[in-house]
Write a protein that holds these residues in place. Structure first.
Motif, short mmCIF file in Angstrom:
data_model
loop_
_atom_site.label_atom_id
_atom_site.label_comp_id
_atom_site.label_asym_id
_atom_site.label_seq_id
_atom_site.Cartn_x
_atom_site.Cartn_y
_atom_site.Cartn_z
N GLU A 176 21.86 44.76 -36.37
CA GLU A 176 22.63 44.25 -35.13
C GLU A 176 23.63 43.50 -35.52
OE1 GLU A 176 19.50 42.56 -34.26
OE2 GLU A 176 17.99 44.20 -35.43
N SER A 198 17.34 42.93 -39.59
CA SER A 198 16.01 42.93 -38.91
C SER A 198 14.66 43.82 -39.25
CB SER A 198 16.48 42.68 -37.07
OG SER A 198 15.79 43.43 -36.72
N GLN A 200 14.47 45.52 -36.61
CA GLN A 200 14.85 46.38 -35.65
C GLN A 200 13.86 47.62 -35.74
OE1 GLN A 200 15.06 44.95 -33.07
NE2 GLN A 200 15.08 46.73 -31.60
N LYS A 203 10.16 48.53 -35.86
CA LYS A 203 9.51 48.51 -35.31
C LYS A 203 9.27 48.93 -34.10
CE LYS A 203 12.20 44.27 -32.87
NZ LYS A 203 11.76 42.83 -32.01
N ARG A 222 21.99 38.76 -43.66
CA ARG A 222 22.63 39.01 -42.46
C ARG A 222 23.73 37.96 -43.19
NH1 ARG A 222 20.56 38.33 -35.79
NH2 ARG A 222 18.69 39.49 -36.76
N GLN A 236 12.11 34.93 -38.99
CA GLN A 236 11.95 34.98 -37.47
C GLN A 236 10.41 35.73 -36.81
OE1 GLN A 236 14.89 38.50 -36.52
NE2 GLN A 236 16.31 36.88 -35.27
N ASP A 238 9.18 38.35 -34.97
CA ASP A 238 9.87 39.28 -34.35
C ASP A 238 8.42 40.17 -33.76
OD1 ASP A 238 12.08 41.28 -34.82
OD2 ASP A 238 10.89 42.82 -35.98
N HIS A 443 22.14 45.18 -29.23
CA HIS A 443 22.31 46.25 -30.01
C HIS A 443 22.12 47.77 -29.14
CE1 HIS A 443 18.03 45.96 -29.83
NE2 HIS A 443 17.85 45.59 -30.54
N SER A 483 16.32 36.60 -29.34
CA SER A 483 17.36 37.57 -28.52
C SER A 483 16.28 38.66 -28.34
CB SER A 483 18.40 38.03 -28.88
OG SER A 483 19.27 37.31 -28.96
N GLY A 484 15.65 39.38 -27.02
CA GLY A 484 14.90 40.49 -27.30
C GLY A 484 15.80 42.08 -26.12
N SER A 485 15.01 42.86 -25.99
CA SER A 485 15.13 43.76 -24.42
C SER A 485 14.31 44.73 -24.47
CB SER A 485 16.80 44.27 -25.05
OG SER A 485 16.63 45.27 -26.17
N ARG A 487 13.62 48.47 -24.60
CA ARG A 487 14.47 49.84 -25.20
C ARG A 487 15.02 51.06 -24.68
NH1 ARG A 487 15.11 45.26 -28.86
NH2 ARG A 487 12.97 44.63 -29.33
N GLY A 528 10.61 44.11 -26.85
CA GLY A 528 10.71 43.52 -27.95
C GLY A 528 11.82 41.80 -28.08
N PHE A 529 11.14 41.44 -28.84
CA PHE A 529 11.93 40.31 -29.15
C PHE A 529 11.71 39.85 -30.62
CE2 PHE A 529 12.20 35.39 -28.54
CZ PHE A 529 13.99 35.64 -26.82
N ALA A 530 13.00 38.69 -30.42
CA ALA A 530 12.37 37.64 -32.04
C ALA A 530 13.65 36.53 -32.23
CB ALA A 530 13.47 38.60 -33.40
#
Ligand code: ASP
Length: 586
Positions: A176, A198, A200, A203, A222, A236, A238, A443, A483-485, A487, A528-530
């Protein structure tokens, strides 16, 4: 009659705040804290007993031995109050408890903070006695709202086929980009775990593992500077899903956020509007725009394309217009100018719009009439308005005017409507580092927009910065919720991105080798997203600081005044961990 079967325990028959006129005549037992005590005469006193549902007034013979915050059990008869003593401001105001037998279950020292008194109370002091603070109506309401949000989110995710999977706390490291909190290993002295920023990587591994749809109410850690909307530890929602597109993810999350909003506010959010990142930056100068008010940025570059005014000969000239802002004093305008400079602008030009639409401004004499007219027309400025103009590099002009817009027009974050917004099509890279390598905006596992894939081969940084990604944010009233994306699941694209980011194959192997290995064994396309539950709950209950929706938060400096954390540890413990402190640990 008793309304709530959950109230009944060995010690009580009812909750204090739930007694009503139709309970008249019942002999009840309530338990709670003494909220207030009023001596009426030698043989008559009132005590208010408080539990998490509210307070009820008890009429007692004498209250000499009773003090604030004593814990009591009161057995008494519910009695209607005489009409003139009914308290319409209190849910239990139509009744009181009489013929009371009061049993003291625990005494209390005089409380060091007043319950529900916020103004002027030192934050450290309040957190030092958080358990007393938690007795306040506000904290009770906030924590209960939070619990409702959590269960609404769980239900919404489960209903949509998501499976709750717990991921580990002691891990290698996450991508992150913040600083990790680390935990030394006793078994392997000199080696450290990282606490997850996270879940990340796990998952994504869960997707390779065929979980199909994963979610978790995940604690993330963090090591960043704290602010009103940021704590070291936060929670979050997640989520990650396989064989989905960006639109699918947005729909899952919209559904979950809608349910969470409804359970607290009784209103549903409905469709959440979308803006592209570019539009958000152009119109609001921010990637988390507060769309509750206007004052949008207006591009004036063309208006001044042929200007003789040197200060406006810049790559980008932009302005905002504050309705009825022309009443500002010289001092206020100077303060705004100072702020604009602190935010990076070379300067700020202000103009007051006069009744005949002419402009009063220190620079008015340098501008041509056609320029002034075009500026007023572009901005739609009206008499009495204030126009602020920044001429600079594009990014800086947007940034500074975006902040000025917030400074002048922003309602308090917890005021007015709940304006959710999706910001989509983020750029893949947010800038270049000092070596000229691009910096990922999300990321490094974020999938580029397929239409821009070819641009990745360009050696030109300017072109690279134009590459859009399949990353998206959710914002609420100008706060970034999450945020999310989509992948990258294709090794060739991942290799290219690592290359561009200056991550060597060895480094990639060392940091994320396990993920890359996993992707070699059949990775489904996934996304995904969180989003931050603390932030969502804060805004749903109208709080400006996420501390108000966290039971045991840290102070602004990251300390916990209640338990004293962080603390030194026993030297023997350090030995066991193979650690030695430097003489001056600062
Ligand atoms: N792991 C990301 C974050 O915490 C969210 C995501 O990409 O799913 O910001």
């Amino acid at each position: 009659m008793t309304h709530n079967p959950n109230a009944i325990t060995a010690l009580r028959s009812d909750l204090a705040g739930e007694l009503r006129a139709d309970d008249q005549g019942r002999r009840v037992a309530v338990c709670g804290w003494i909220n207030a005590r009023r001596e009426h005469s030698q043989h008559l006193a009132f005590i208010d007993v408080r539990d998490h549902t509210g307070v009820v007034q008890c009429v007692v013979d004498n209250a000499h031995d009773l003090r604030s915050e004593y814990v009591v059990r009161v057995q008494a008869t519910v009695t209607r109050r005489a009409a003139e003593t009914v308290n319409p401001n209190l849910a239990t105001g139509e009744i009181e408890l009489k013929d009371c037998e009061v049993e003291v279950l625990a005494r209390s020292d005089p409380p060091p903070i007043q319950i529900d008194a916020r103004a002027g109370v030192d934050e450290n002091h309040r957190l030092r006695y958080r358990y007393i603070d938690l007795r306040s109506e506000r904290m009770q309401r906030n924590l209960r709202a939070r619990a409702l949000v959590n269960s609404a989110l769980r239900a919404a995710m489960q209903r949509q086929g998501f499976v709750e999977v717990e991921t580990p706390f002691l891990i290698a490291s996450t991508p992150e980009g913040a600083r990790d909190f680390v935990v030394p290993s006793r078994h392997s002295p000199g080696q450290f775990y990282a606490l997850p920023q996270s879940p990340q990587l796990f998952k994504q591994l869960a997707m390779v593992g065929g979980i199909d749809r994963y979610y978790q109410i995940a604690r993330c850690l963090r090591d960043e500077d704290l602010r009103a909307d940021r704590q070291f530890e936060f929670t979050q929602l997640d989520a990650e899903a396989s064989f989905v597109s960006q639109d699918d993810v947005l729909a899952f999350i919209t559904e979950a956020v809608g349910d969470a909003t409804e359970v607290v506010t009784s209103e549903r959010t409905g469709e959440i509007p979308r803006l592209t990142w570019l539009e958000a930056m152009e119109r609001f100068g921010s990637d988390k725009p507060d769309i509750r008010f206007g004052m949008e940025l207006c591009d004036l570059t063309e208006v001044f394309a042929t200007t003789d005014f040197n200060a406006f000969k810049a790559p980008s000239v932009k302005g905002i217009c504050e309705p009825a802002g022309a009443t500002k004093t010289r001092k206020q305008l100077d303060e705004l100018t100072d702020k604009a400079k602190q935010w990076g602008a070379k300067g700020l030009v202000w103009m007051k719009v006069e009744p005949d639409l002419s402009l009063t401004s220190p620079v008015a004499k340098f501008l041509r009439d056609d320029e002034k007219q075009a500026l007023v027309a572009r901005l739609g400025a009206e008499p009495g308005d204030l126009v602020l103009v920044v001429a600079d590099e594009l990014a800086r002009a947007r940034h500074v005017l975006g902040l000025l817009r917030l400074e002048l027009g922003r309602p308090a974050v917890n005021e007015g409507s709940l304006s959710f917004l999706w910001v989509v099509d983020f750029p893949l890279f947010e800038g270049l580092d000092e070596t000229g390598a691009p910096i990922p905006a999300h990321h490094p596992f974020t999938m580029p927009n397929m239409a821009d894939l070819e641009l990745l081969d360009s050696a030109e940084p300017g072109v690279l910065l134009k590459v859009r990604s399949q990353a998206y944010d959710l914002t609420l009233n100008g706060w970034e919720l999450g945020s999310g994306s989509v992948r990258i699941h294709r090794p060739d694209i991942q290799r290219k991105i690592f290359d561009l980011l200056g991550i060597t194959p060895e480094e990639a192997r060392q940091k994320f080798g396990f993920l890359l290995d996993a992707f070699g064994y059949g990775a489904p396309p996934h996304a995904g997203f969180a989003f931050g539950i603390d932030r969502l709950v804060a805004l749903l209950v109208g709080e400006e600081n996420i501390r108000e929706v966290i039971a045991f938060p840290k102070t602004q400096s990251g300390a916990d005044p209640l338990t004293g954390a962080p603390t030194a540890i026993d030297p023997r413990h350090l030995d066991e961990l193979g650690l030695r402190l430097s003489p001056d640990p600062r």
